[in-house]
Structure formats: structure tokens, C-alpha cells
Design a protein around this motif. Structure first.
Motif, PDB file in Angstrom:
ATOM      1  N   TYR A  52     -24.672  10.270 -25.315  1.00  0.00           N
ATOM      2  CA  TYR A  52     -23.161  10.972 -25.265  1.00  0.00           C
ATOM      3  C   TYR A  52     -23.043  11.632 -26.434  1.00  0.00           C
ATOM      4  N   ARG A  53     -23.406  10.993 -27.667  1.00  0.00           N
ATOM      5  CA  ARG A  53     -23.021  11.919 -28.890  1.00  0.00           C
ATOM      6  C   ARG A  53     -23.668  12.892 -28.942  1.00  0.00           C
ATOM      7  N   MET A  79     -21.856  15.737 -26.586  1.00  0.00           N
ATOM      8  CA  MET A  79     -20.746  16.183 -27.249  1.00  0.00           C
ATOM      9  C   MET A  79     -20.840  17.090 -28.430  1.00  0.00           C
ATOM     10  N   ARG A 109     -21.731  20.585 -26.904  1.00  0.00           N
ATOM     11  CA  ARG A 109     -20.618  21.240 -26.181  1.00  0.00           C
ATOM     12  C   ARG A 109     -19.932  22.126 -27.484  1.00  0.00           C
ATOM     13  N   PRO A 125     -14.157  15.037 -28.560  1.00  0.00           N
ATOM     14  CA  PRO A 125     -14.343  15.531 -26.935  1.00  0.00           C
ATOM     15  C   PRO A 125     -13.048  15.579 -26.192  1.00  0.00           C
ATOM     16  N   ASP A 152     -14.961  18.076 -21.849  1.00  0.00           N
ATOM     17  CA  ASP A 152     -16.221  17.680 -22.383  1.00  0.00           C
ATOM     18  C   ASP A 152     -16.720  16.365 -21.712  1.00  0.00           C
ATOM     19  N   ARG A 153     -15.629  15.609 -21.387  1.00  0.00           N
ATOM     20  CA  ARG A 153     -16.122  14.062 -20.766  1.00  0.00           C
ATOM     21  C   ARG A 153     -16.486  14.329 -19.347  1.00  0.00           C
TER      22      ARG A 153
END
Length: 196
Positions: free
Chosen positions: A114-115, A118, A121, A156, A160-161
Motif C-alpha cells: 500500500y505504501r 501510494m 502515485r 493519499p 489514490d485509494r
């Protein structure tokens, strides 16, 4: 944000990549090898080292240097998520391998994936550039600045999510489809042997 531990900002990419090869026992990167060997625990997995893969992995190796994601299973999942988020352009083997790593990462390293996604992005990668001696002569710090890897992490956004959820689903679908394509011929062979 300072990343300088393994690959100092004033090092050129050629020297940093050589250090990366040394640290990971990759000899010369294996670009000339016919097959690539990975290990899933004690089980070796071999796959062809195609021209398309070599083109992509030359950038992928530099991305390891610039991001400092390790070559462990967790680290490959992180860099896979980062490369998916930044986009692999026309490097289709990179898309495939990164989506597979992303899916594995969702199981073994979900927070790290996840990190990394992000981070991707809000940064860029090298897949849209030309691999050359001029690129390798540039410094680690210069490239980190150019790709925004030296910036503070951004909170985020909802977009982004949503992108993370969509790419997570795409990675799982890719993983399932790949296993189906690999296992279907094997299952067909076993079934034919049993019927004969």
C-alpha cells in the motif's frame, strides 16, 4: 526525504547498479542468461529471459537503486506496486511480473505494498525513457530529484485509494489467470494419462 544508505546520491547510476549487483549476488545482472531462476522457499522457479524482459529489467534494476526497495519477496512486492502505480508504459512483461508481485504482496506485505503504491502515485519511473550510457552516467541524487523520489510523502487522496483497490483487483485477477494458464495444460496432461 533522504534515502542515502546503500546508494549515495553522488554515485553515478552505473556504479550504483554495480553495487546493487554485488549486494544481491547478481554477477552482471544476468541480462545475457537464457533463463531466470527465482526461488519460492526451497523450490526453484525457472522462466525464459526474453528480450522484452531484459529491456524492462534494466530499468527495474535501476529502480531498485533509486527507491532502495530490497530484492526480498517483500521488497519485490513493494517495487512491483510502485512500478504499477507509476506505470510500465509499453513494457508488457514488466506489467505482468509487477502485477504478480503486487498480488503476492497483498498476502505477505499488504502495508508495504500500500505504501509503495501510494508513493508511486506521486512519483515517476524510467520506463518511458531510453536506456543508454548517458542514463547510467547520471547520478543517483539527480535521478531521484527528477523522478520526485526525494519529495516528502503525500497524503493519499480518495482517487489514490480507489486506484489501489482497482489495481489490487487487477493484480489478483492476473495472478489467478496466470496460474490457470500454467495449471490447465498440466491438469489436462494428468487427466489424459489417467484416462489412457
Amino acid at each position: 526525504m533522504t534515502l542515502a544508505t546503500l546508494y549515495p546520491p553522488d554515485s553515478d547510476l552505473r556504479a550504483a547498479r554495480e553495487r546493487y549487483f554485488e549486494i544481491n549476488h547478481f554477477a552482471d545482472g544476468g541480462y545475457e542468461e537464457g533463463w531466470v531462476k527465482m526461488k519460492a522457499g526451497p523450490v526453484p522457479i525457472w522462466f525464459p529471459n526474453t528480450v522484452a524482459r531484459v529491456k524492462a529489467v534494466k530499468f527495474h534494476d535501476i529502480h531498485h537503486v533509486l527507491t532502495e526497495y530490497p530484492t526480498t519477496w517483500k521488497g519485490e512486492a513493494e517495487i512491483g506496486a510502485w512500478e504499477v502505480a507509476t506505470g510500465c508504459a509499453a513494457h508488457y512483461q514488466a506489467w505482468l511480473l509487477n502485477l504478480l508481485a503486487f498480488a503476492i504482496g497483498l498476502a505477505i506485505n499488504p502495508r508495504g505494498v500500500y505504501r509503495a503504491f501510494m508513493r508511486g502515485r506521486h512519483t515517476r519511473n524510467l520506463y518511458r525513457t531510453t536506456f543508454s550510457d548517458e542514463l547510467l552516467a547520471r547520478t543517483v541524487g539527480e535521478m531521484r530529484r527528477e523522478l520526485d523520489l526525494d519529495k516528502e510523502r503525500v497524503e493519499p487522496s480518495p482517487a489514490d485509494r480507489r486506484a489501489f483497490v482497482l489495481w489490487s483487483l487487477a493484480s489478483v485477477a492476473t495472478y489467478a489467470a496466470t496460474w490457470f494458464v500454467v495449471l490447465l495444460p498440466l491438469a489436462t496432461f494428468v487427466l489424459l494419462v489417467m484416462l489412457l
